[in-house]
Scaffold this motif. Sequence first.
Motif, mmCIF file in Angstrom:
data_model
loop_
_atom_site.group_PDB
_atom_site.id
_atom_site.type_symbol
_atom_site.label_atom_id
_atom_site.label_comp_id
_atom_site.label_asym_id
_atom_site.label_seq_id
_atom_site.Cartn_x
_atom_site.Cartn_y
_atom_site.Cartn_z
ATOM 1 N N LEU A 162 3.297 -6.452 5.024
ATOM 2 C CA LEU A 162 3.661 -5.474 3.603
ATOM 3 C C LEU A 162 2.769 -6.467 1.950
ATOM 4 N N TYR A 163 2.760 -5.459 1.191
ATOM 5 C CA TYR A 163 2.485 -6.502 0.075
ATOM 6 C C TYR A 163 3.157 -6.607 -1.170
ATOM 7 N N THR A 164 2.321 -8.135 -2.267
ATOM 8 C CA THR A 164 4.020 -7.427 -3.468
ATOM 9 C C THR A 164 3.077 -7.281 -4.445
ATOM 10 N N ILE A 165 2.825 -7.817 -5.823
ATOM 11 C CA ILE A 165 2.477 -7.485 -7.035
ATOM 12 C C ILE A 165 2.550 -8.865 -7.447
ATOM 13 N N CYS A 166 3.651 -9.763 -6.920
ATOM 14 C CA CYS A 166 3.255 -10.713 -7.119
ATOM 15 C C CYS A 166 2.130 -11.913 -6.506
ATOM 16 N N GLN A 167 1.761 -11.432 -5.350
ATOM 17 C CA GLN A 167 0.808 -11.537 -5.253
ATOM 18 C C GLN A 167 -0.939 -10.910 -5.617
ATOM 19 N N LEU B 282 2.604 1.534 -1.146
ATOM 20 C CA LEU B 282 1.227 3.005 -1.319
ATOM 21 C C LEU B 282 0.030 2.003 -0.763
ATOM 22 N N GLY B 283 -0.035 0.568 -0.505
ATOM 23 C CA GLY B 283 -1.370 0.062 -0.571
ATOM 24 C C GLY B 283 -1.714 -0.736 -1.476
ATOM 25 N N ASN B 284 -2.676 -1.310 -1.485
ATOM 26 C CA ASN B 284 -3.648 -2.714 -2.845
ATOM 27 C C ASN B 284 -4.712 -2.097 -3.141
ATOM 28 N N ILE B 285 -4.801 -1.328 -3.554
ATOM 29 C CA ILE B 285 -6.082 -0.770 -3.860
ATOM 30 C C ILE B 285 -5.433 0.451 -4.863
ATOM 31 N N HIS C 252 -6.740 -4.995 -7.091
ATOM 32 C CA HIS C 252 -8.403 -4.578 -6.363
ATOM 33 C C HIS C 252 -8.405 -2.483 -7.012
ATOM 34 N N THR C 253 -9.457 -2.415 -7.254
ATOM 35 C CA THR C 253 -9.728 -1.001 -7.568
ATOM 36 C C THR C 253 -10.305 -0.181 -6.884
ATOM 37 N N SER D 141 4.068 0.156 -7.028
ATOM 38 C CA SER D 141 2.867 0.021 -6.540
ATOM 39 C C SER D 141 1.513 0.565 -7.983
ATOM 40 N N PRO D 142 0.331 -0.197 -6.400
ATOM 41 C CA PRO D 142 -0.989 0.701 -7.730
ATOM 42 C C PRO D 142 -0.665 2.153 -8.505
ATOM 43 N N ALA D 143 -1.500 2.516 -9.054
ATOM 44 C CA ALA D 143 -2.179 4.384 -9.770
ATOM 45 C C ALA D 143 -2.319 4.796 -8.219
ATOM 46 N N ARG D 144 -1.725 5.312 -8.103
ATOM 47 C CA ARG D 144 -2.619 6.346 -6.946
ATOM 48 C C ARG D 144 -2.260 7.985 -7.370
#
Length: 295
Positions: A41-46, A67-70, A81-82, A112-115
């Motif tokens: 899992l990812y967190t926005i914190c990281q 929804l991932g970290n991209i 990351h983009t 989530s990031p923008a998807r």
Amino acid sequence: MSTALNETEKKVNFKKPQWLRKKLVPTAQKEMEALLGEHKLYTICQEAKCPNISECFSKKNATFLILGNICTRRCTYCNVHTGKPTEVDLAEIEGVTTSVLKLGLKFVVITSPARDDLKDGGAEQFYRVTKNILKKSPGTQVEILIPDFKAREESLERVVQSGAVIIGHNVETVPSLYHIRRNASYERSLQVLKRLKELGGEKVKTKSALMVGLGEKEEEMVQVFKDLLEVGCKFLSIGQYLAPSGDYEKVKEFVKPEQFERYKKIALDMGFEFVHSTPYARSSYMAHEYLANQK
């Protein structure tokens, strides 16, 4: 006076002030990171290098990044990351829920990031993750922090149906500085917040956040307060912008704690129900407190 001396003075005067030096708790951070890694899992914190990460992780608080970290956008202040995102991972629905249960969380924040690559912007995944948490941990409340979904009606309807008690969408900054938000618009963000409140009614509280220290003026901030209230948004977070590195938007000012208190008083006097306004406030920081004073 020489230019070189002026530049030296600027560097000396622009050291991070005492009120922005936060104590780290590396042991607690490692424990939380181990649990998140176990479930991939990812967190926005990281991802966003949040300065509150040690404090929140030590309290077993985290904002899950689904929804991932991209991200499909390239905002010049954000460390996420983009690039080209991966496919939607349905396994994270159970992964997030399992982590919530293991941690015994009573209040959870999902973002989530923008998807923009997805037709619904990821709204269905927000819905499924939230519903699964509420089903398996009925004593838990969920807040979701969404991108703008390009203001698609179907996407906004879906996240309102999720059962989240707070739905946040951040305007981030004042209109004159919106060049830092790529592929976004101030008007669209207000439209999103307005529609969320119309669809959710009394069952859903809407929330937004602002960064300061980017060159905004007080009168611009107050106008944003007015605009947010006009679209029914009554929860607000205001915090100091801190550049993740030298490659991002530069900090123009370290706003003093007294100004944060002033913004809080102005906002509350105008009609906001709850405001977190401190140098280290972030949209998800101490998120459970927003509902604590509600009837």
